[in-house]
Motif scaffolding. Structure first.
Motif, mmCIF file in Angstrom:
data_model
loop_
_atom_site.group_PDB
_atom_site.id
_atom_site.type_symbol
_atom_site.label_atom_id
_atom_site.label_comp_id
_atom_site.label_asym_id
_atom_site.label_seq_id
_atom_site.Cartn_x
_atom_site.Cartn_y
_atom_site.Cartn_z
ATOM 1 N N VAL A 87 31.502 -53.544 17.917
ATOM 2 C CA VAL A 87 32.531 -53.138 18.872
ATOM 3 C C VAL A 87 33.786 -52.677 18.123
ATOM 4 C CG1 VAL A 87 33.995 -53.943 20.769
ATOM 5 C CG2 VAL A 87 31.590 -54.647 20.661
ATOM 6 N N GLN A 88 34.123 -53.338 17.011
ATOM 7 C CA GLN A 88 35.306 -52.984 16.238
ATOM 8 C C GLN A 88 35.212 -51.584 15.640
ATOM 9 O OE1 GLN A 88 35.596 -56.104 13.327
ATOM 10 N NE2 GLN A 88 36.280 -57.635 14.825
ATOM 11 N N GLU A 89 34.020 -51.155 15.229
ATOM 12 C CA GLU A 89 33.901 -49.843 14.590
ATOM 13 C C GLU A 89 33.757 -48.694 15.587
ATOM 14 O OE1 GLU A 89 30.581 -50.163 11.877
ATOM 15 O OE2 GLU A 89 29.115 -49.868 13.454
ATOM 16 N N MET A 90 33.536 -49.001 16.850
ATOM 17 C CA MET A 90 33.308 -47.943 17.839
ATOM 18 C C MET A 90 34.489 -46.983 18.022
ATOM 19 S SD MET A 90 30.836 -49.491 20.698
ATOM 20 C CE MET A 90 29.155 -48.931 20.562
ATOM 21 N N PRO A 91 35.727 -47.444 18.039
ATOM 22 C CA PRO A 91 36.824 -46.465 18.162
ATOM 23 C C PRO A 91 36.837 -45.457 17.008
ATOM 24 C CG PRO A 91 37.623 -48.654 18.680
ATOM 25 C CD PRO A 91 36.224 -48.816 18.142
ATOM 26 N N GLU A 92 36.546 -45.922 15.791
ATOM 27 C CA GLU A 92 36.509 -45.000 14.646
ATOM 28 C C GLU A 92 35.305 -44.063 14.720
ATOM 29 O OE1 GLU A 92 38.161 -46.259 10.641
ATOM 30 O OE2 GLU A 92 37.672 -48.210 11.555
ATOM 31 N N LEU A 93 34.160 -44.580 15.197
ATOM 32 C CA LEU A 93 32.996 -43.707 15.386
ATOM 33 C C LEU A 93 33.299 -42.649 16.453
ATOM 34 C CD1 LEU A 93 30.024 -46.228 15.245
ATOM 35 C CD2 LEU A 93 30.447 -44.332 13.675
ATOM 36 N N SER A 94 33.993 -43.049 17.522
ATOM 37 C CA SER A 94 34.379 -42.099 18.567
ATOM 38 C C SER A 94 35.310 -41.035 18.009
ATOM 39 C CB SER A 94 35.053 -42.824 19.733
ATOM 40 O OG SER A 94 34.103 -43.523 20.494
ATOM 41 N N ALA A 95 36.282 -41.456 17.190
ATOM 42 C CA ALA A 95 37.212 -40.496 16.575
ATOM 43 C C ALA A 95 36.461 -39.541 15.651
ATOM 44 C CB ALA A 95 38.307 -41.240 15.812
ATOM 45 N N LEU A 96 35.513 -40.070 14.902
ATOM 46 C CA LEU A 96 34.693 -39.244 14.012
ATOM 47 C C LEU A 96 33.904 -38.216 14.827
ATOM 48 C CD1 LEU A 96 33.572 -39.122 10.949
ATOM 49 C CD2 LEU A 96 31.610 -40.310 11.914
ATOM 50 N N ALA A 97 33.270 -38.664 15.894
ATOM 51 C CA ALA A 97 32.460 -37.770 16.724
ATOM 52 C C ALA A 97 33.314 -36.697 17.402
ATOM 53 C CB ALA A 97 31.710 -38.574 17.780
ATOM 54 N N ALA A 98 34.542 -37.039 17.768
ATOM 55 C CA ALA A 98 35.417 -36.099 18.472
ATOM 56 C C ALA A 98 36.194 -35.193 17.516
ATOM 57 C CB ALA A 98 36.402 -36.871 19.352
ATOM 58 N N GLY A 99 36.220 -35.530 16.229
ATOM 59 C CA GLY A 99 36.997 -34.767 15.250
ATOM 60 C C GLY A 99 36.209 -33.644 14.604
ATOM 61 N N GLU A 100 36.737 -33.146 13.493
ATOM 62 C CA GLU A 100 36.110 -32.042 12.754
ATOM 63 C C GLU A 100 34.694 -32.391 12.300
ATOM 64 O OE1 GLU A 100 36.715 -28.712 11.988
ATOM 65 O OE2 GLU A 100 38.151 -29.126 13.570
ATOM 66 N N GLU A 101 34.512 -33.637 11.808
ATOM 67 C CA GLU A 101 33.177 -34.038 11.348
ATOM 68 C C GLU A 101 32.161 -33.964 12.484
ATOM 69 O OE1 GLU A 101 35.852 -36.144 10.754
ATOM 70 O OE2 GLU A 101 35.838 -36.714 8.642
ATOM 71 N N GLY A 102 32.604 -34.266 13.706
ATOM 72 C CA GLY A 102 31.722 -34.267 14.865
ATOM 73 C C GLY A 102 31.180 -32.892 15.224
ATOM 74 N N LYS A 103 31.825 -31.840 14.721
ATOM 75 C CA LYS A 103 31.324 -30.479 14.960
ATOM 76 C C LYS A 103 30.096 -30.188 14.097
ATOM 77 C CE LYS A 103 35.830 -28.706 16.265
ATOM 78 N NZ LYS A 103 36.985 -27.932 15.859
ATOM 79 N N LYS A 104 29.978 -30.908 12.975
ATOM 80 C CA LYS A 104 28.872 -30.687 12.047
ATOM 81 C C LYS A 104 27.859 -31.826 12.060
ATOM 82 C CE LYS A 104 32.337 -29.943 9.107
ATOM 83 N NZ LYS A 104 33.027 -30.127 7.885
ATOM 84 N N LEU A 105 28.186 -32.916 12.748
ATOM 85 C CA LEU A 105 27.401 -34.143 12.686
ATOM 86 C C LEU A 105 27.211 -34.694 14.099
ATOM 87 C CD1 LEU A 105 26.428 -36.604 10.776
ATOM 88 C CD2 LEU A 105 28.676 -37.546 11.280
ATOM 89 N N GLN A 106 25.993 -35.076 14.433
ATOM 90 C CA GLN A 106 25.738 -35.720 15.722
ATOM 91 C C GLN A 106 25.769 -37.223 15.534
ATOM 92 O OE1 GLN A 106 25.216 -34.395 18.989
ATOM 93 N NE2 GLN A 106 25.655 -36.560 19.294
ATOM 94 N N VAL A 107 26.692 -37.886 16.196
ATOM 95 C CA VAL A 107 26.766 -39.340 16.175
ATOM 96 C C VAL A 107 26.069 -39.846 17.432
ATOM 97 C CG1 VAL A 107 28.290 -41.349 16.199
ATOM 98 C CG2 VAL A 107 28.971 -39.290 14.941
ATOM 99 N N ILE A 108 25.169 -40.813 17.258
ATOM 100 C CA ILE A 108 24.556 -41.464 18.419
ATOM 101 C C ILE A 108 24.559 -42.971 18.197
ATOM 102 C CG2 ILE A 108 23.082 -39.482 18.973
ATOM 103 C CD1 ILE A 108 20.669 -41.135 17.998
ATOM 104 N N GLY A 109 24.641 -43.703 19.279
ATOM 105 C CA GLY A 109 24.546 -45.155 19.245
ATOM 106 C C GLY A 109 23.248 -45.584 19.904
ATOM 107 N N ILE A 110 22.548 -46.512 19.279
ATOM 108 C CA ILE A 110 21.326 -47.067 19.859
ATOM 109 C C ILE A 110 21.591 -48.545 20.106
ATOM 110 C CG2 ILE A 110 18.881 -47.573 19.514
ATOM 111 C CD1 ILE A 110 18.637 -44.978 17.977
ATOM 112 N N GLY A 111 21.760 -48.863 21.379
ATOM 113 C CA GLY A 111 22.118 -50.215 21.773
ATOM 114 C C GLY A 111 20.923 -51.136 21.851
ATOM 115 N N ILE A 112 21.027 -52.234 21.131
ATOM 116 C CA ILE A 112 19.982 -53.262 21.151
ATOM 117 C C ILE A 112 20.490 -54.330 22.113
ATOM 118 C CG2 ILE A 112 18.697 -54.910 19.733
ATOM 119 C CD1 ILE A 112 19.197 -52.938 17.373
ATOM 120 N N ASP A 113 20.372 -54.016 23.379
ATOM 121 C CA ASP A 113 20.954 -54.836 24.423
ATOM 122 C C ASP A 113 20.303 -54.440 25.748
ATOM 123 O OD1 ASP A 113 22.718 -56.597 25.754
ATOM 124 O OD2 ASP A 113 24.378 -56.023 24.451
ATOM 125 N N SER A 114 20.693 -55.089 26.812
ATOM 126 C CA SER A 114 20.123 -54.775 28.129
ATOM 127 C C SER A 114 20.781 -53.529 28.715
ATOM 128 C CB SER A 114 20.316 -55.953 29.085
ATOM 129 O OG SER A 114 21.679 -56.063 29.444
#
Length: 184
Positions: A87-114
């Protein structure tokens, strides 16, 4: 009943039975189309090929084939709502996905939960990248990438060529990740 009519009904019945049998035979012996599968890039094997074969529901329950991300570098983050570092790293992953890197990189989360926990979590937090529900199957998939203990968070960097470039166990160090992204 008139015997003449009975003979006519029998003949008509036999014609229908014969035509039904013929149509059934034709359908059964007709060439079957090959199953539609996403073509794997040359050299994609192992856990990346298994990842591309997955179709997972997103937080809203919409099934999504992960094969749609083939040919683009990916950052796959295995996480759970009950995992503090995840949960702590999600804001930074969101910023990465929404920023310049996100134009060249697909970020996905795979939740091991219900599904309900992930849906509730996704509504509460603003996550800018696709989040999918895999339940305990996600643990097995992460193990295929080398996460032998099943620890979370676990993140995999995959090149556009479908090859694993690096794996990260534990909370991401974003300075290190950005250096790794620069080599893609």
């Amino acid at each position: 009943m008139n015997p003449k009519h009975l003979k006519a009904y029998v003949v008509v019945g036999l014609i229908f039975a014969a035509s039904g049998a013929y149509v059934g035979y034709q359908k059964q012996n007709a060439p079957q189309p090959a199953p539609v599968t996403a073509a794997q890039p040359a050299g994609v094997t192992g856990p990346v090929a298994a990842l591309y074969k997955e179709t997972l529901p997103d937080a809203k329950g919409v099934s999504t084939p992960l094969a749609q991300y083939q040919g683009k570098p990916m950052l796959v983050n295995f996480w759970a709502t009950w995992c503090g570092p995840c949960v702590q790293e999600m804001p930074e992953l969101s910023a990465l996905a929404a920023g310049e890197e996100g134009k060249k990189l697909q970020v996905i989360g795979i939740g091991i939960d219900s599904p309900s926990n992930i849906a509730e979590f996704s509504t509460k937090y603003k996550i800018t990248y696709p989040v999918f529900v895999s339940g305990m199957n996600g643990t097995e998939l992460s193990r295929q990438f080398g996460n032998s203990q099943g620890g979370l968070p676990f993140t995999v960097l995959i090149g556009a060529d479908g090859q694993v470039k690096k794996t990260y166990l534990g909370k991401l160090k974003f300075d290190e990740l950005r250096k790794d992204l620069a080599t893609l």
